[in-house]
Write a protein that holds these residues in place. Structure first.
Motif, mmCIF file in Angstrom:
data_model
loop_
_atom_site.group_PDB
_atom_site.id
_atom_site.type_symbol
_atom_site.label_atom_id
_atom_site.label_comp_id
_atom_site.label_asym_id
_atom_site.label_seq_id
_atom_site.Cartn_x
_atom_site.Cartn_y
_atom_site.Cartn_z
ATOM 1 N N TYR A 30 -0.297 9.487 9.297
ATOM 2 C CA TYR A 30 -1.089 9.621 8.078
ATOM 3 C C TYR A 30 -2.069 8.459 7.981
ATOM 4 O O TYR A 30 -1.761 7.358 8.411
ATOM 5 C CB TYR A 30 -0.176 9.576 6.842
ATOM 6 C CG TYR A 30 0.955 10.559 6.904
ATOM 7 C CD1 TYR A 30 0.811 11.835 6.388
ATOM 8 C CD2 TYR A 30 2.159 10.213 7.509
ATOM 9 C CE1 TYR A 30 1.847 12.746 6.455
ATOM 10 C CE2 TYR A 30 3.200 11.121 7.585
ATOM 11 C CZ TYR A 30 3.041 12.398 7.060
ATOM 12 O OH TYR A 30 4.062 13.291 7.137
ATOM 13 N N THR A 31 -3.208 8.713 7.365
ATOM 14 C CA THR A 31 -4.148 7.639 7.065
ATOM 15 C C THR A 31 -3.802 7.083 5.687
ATOM 16 O O THR A 31 -3.043 7.695 4.924
ATOM 17 C CB THR A 31 -5.603 8.149 7.046
ATOM 18 O OG1 THR A 31 -5.742 9.074 5.958
ATOM 19 C CG2 THR A 31 -5.991 8.802 8.365
ATOM 20 N N ILE A 32 -4.398 5.968 5.348
ATOM 21 C CA ILE A 32 -4.174 5.388 4.033
ATOM 22 C C ILE A 32 -4.671 6.343 2.946
ATOM 23 O O ILE A 32 -4.058 6.480 1.881
ATOM 24 C CB ILE A 32 -4.813 3.978 3.919
ATOM 25 C CG1 ILE A 32 -4.258 3.240 2.711
ATOM 26 C CG2 ILE A 32 -6.330 4.068 3.906
ATOM 27 C CD1 ILE A 32 -4.583 1.753 2.700
ATOM 28 N N THR A 33 -5.744 7.051 3.238
ATOM 29 C CA THR A 33 -6.291 8.020 2.286
ATOM 30 C C THR A 33 -5.323 9.184 2.088
ATOM 31 O O THR A 33 -5.124 9.641 0.961
ATOM 32 C CB THR A 33 -7.665 8.533 2.769
ATOM 33 O OG1 THR A 33 -8.525 7.399 2.942
ATOM 34 C CG2 THR A 33 -8.279 9.504 1.785
ATOM 35 N N ASP A 34 -4.725 9.663 3.178
ATOM 36 C CA ASP A 34 -3.743 10.751 3.075
ATOM 37 C C ASP A 34 -2.616 10.375 2.120
ATOM 38 O O ASP A 34 -2.251 11.141 1.222
ATOM 39 C CB ASP A 34 -3.112 11.071 4.438
ATOM 40 C CG ASP A 34 -4.076 11.659 5.451
ATOM 41 O OD1 ASP A 34 -5.094 12.253 5.037
ATOM 42 O OD2 ASP A 34 -3.802 11.514 6.663
ATOM 43 N N LEU A 35 -2.045 9.194 2.334
ATOM 44 C CA LEU A 35 -0.915 8.759 1.512
ATOM 45 C C LEU A 35 -1.345 8.487 0.068
ATOM 46 O O LEU A 35 -0.623 8.841 -0.869
ATOM 47 C CB LEU A 35 -0.256 7.520 2.121
ATOM 48 C CG LEU A 35 0.437 7.738 3.461
ATOM 49 C CD1 LEU A 35 1.009 6.427 3.984
ATOM 50 C CD2 LEU A 35 1.525 8.795 3.359
ATOM 51 N N ALA A 36 -2.494 7.879 -0.104
ATOM 52 C CA ALA A 36 -2.982 7.593 -1.453
ATOM 53 C C ALA A 36 -3.162 8.893 -2.240
ATOM 54 O O ALA A 36 -2.749 8.985 -3.397
ATOM 55 C CB ALA A 36 -4.300 6.812 -1.389
#
Length: 156
Positions: A30-36
């Motif tokens: 996951y990217t940071i954007t995905d998790l956010a």
């Protein structure tokens, strides 16, 4: 070794391919954007949890790549926050999650943390009840004084 992850926590394998210029992400990453977006938090909050050592993404250039493990840890951190637990207790519980397959010590520690937190919340609730009772008394006295002075007030 961590316990098996429930199927409800596993990501779908049908995730879209990375856009041009983005890091190539595998279905279990996951990217940071995905998790956010998934957890409705800011990327800054995720970086804060990284700074505390709760998450340890790998790097691909300038991009952070989060694993299943990081996602699960983030979910546990956010669950602890919703319960109102201090980050120090959350960190201890999250780290115990990965100590092995015997969940008894983890569950016992969690019960202790929850019990202590419950006692604290019950004390705060009692303090609030006492304060509200005092406010009621002061409000009643003020209304009575206003009524006696010929300035009736509306009931709140």
């Amino acid at each position: 070794m961590p316990t098996a992850m429930p199927s409800s926590l596993r990501p779908s394998c049908s995730e879209p391919a990375a856009a041009e210029g983005e890091a190539r992400i595998t279905p279990a990453s996951y990217t940071i954007t995905d998790l956010a977006q998934e957890f409705a938090i800011t990327p800054r909050a995720i970086r804060f949890y990284e700074d505390l050592g709760l998450l340890q993404p790998r790097r691909e250039g300038r991009h952070r790549i989060y694993s299943h493990r990081d996602r699960t840890r983030l979910k546990l951190v956010l669950r602890g926050k919703r319960l109102g637990l201090p980050l120090q207790d959350i960190k201890q519980l999250v780290e115990m999650y990965e100590t092995g397959t015997d969940t008894r010590p983890q569950l016992e520690a969690f019960v202790q943390v929850l019990s202590a937190h419950r006692r604290q919340l019950e004390q705060q609730l009692e303090d609030i009840r006492v304060t509200l009772a005092e406010i009621d008394q002061h409000e009643s006295r003020c209304r009575a004084l206003l009524d006696a002075a010929g300035h009736p007030t509306g009931a709140a």
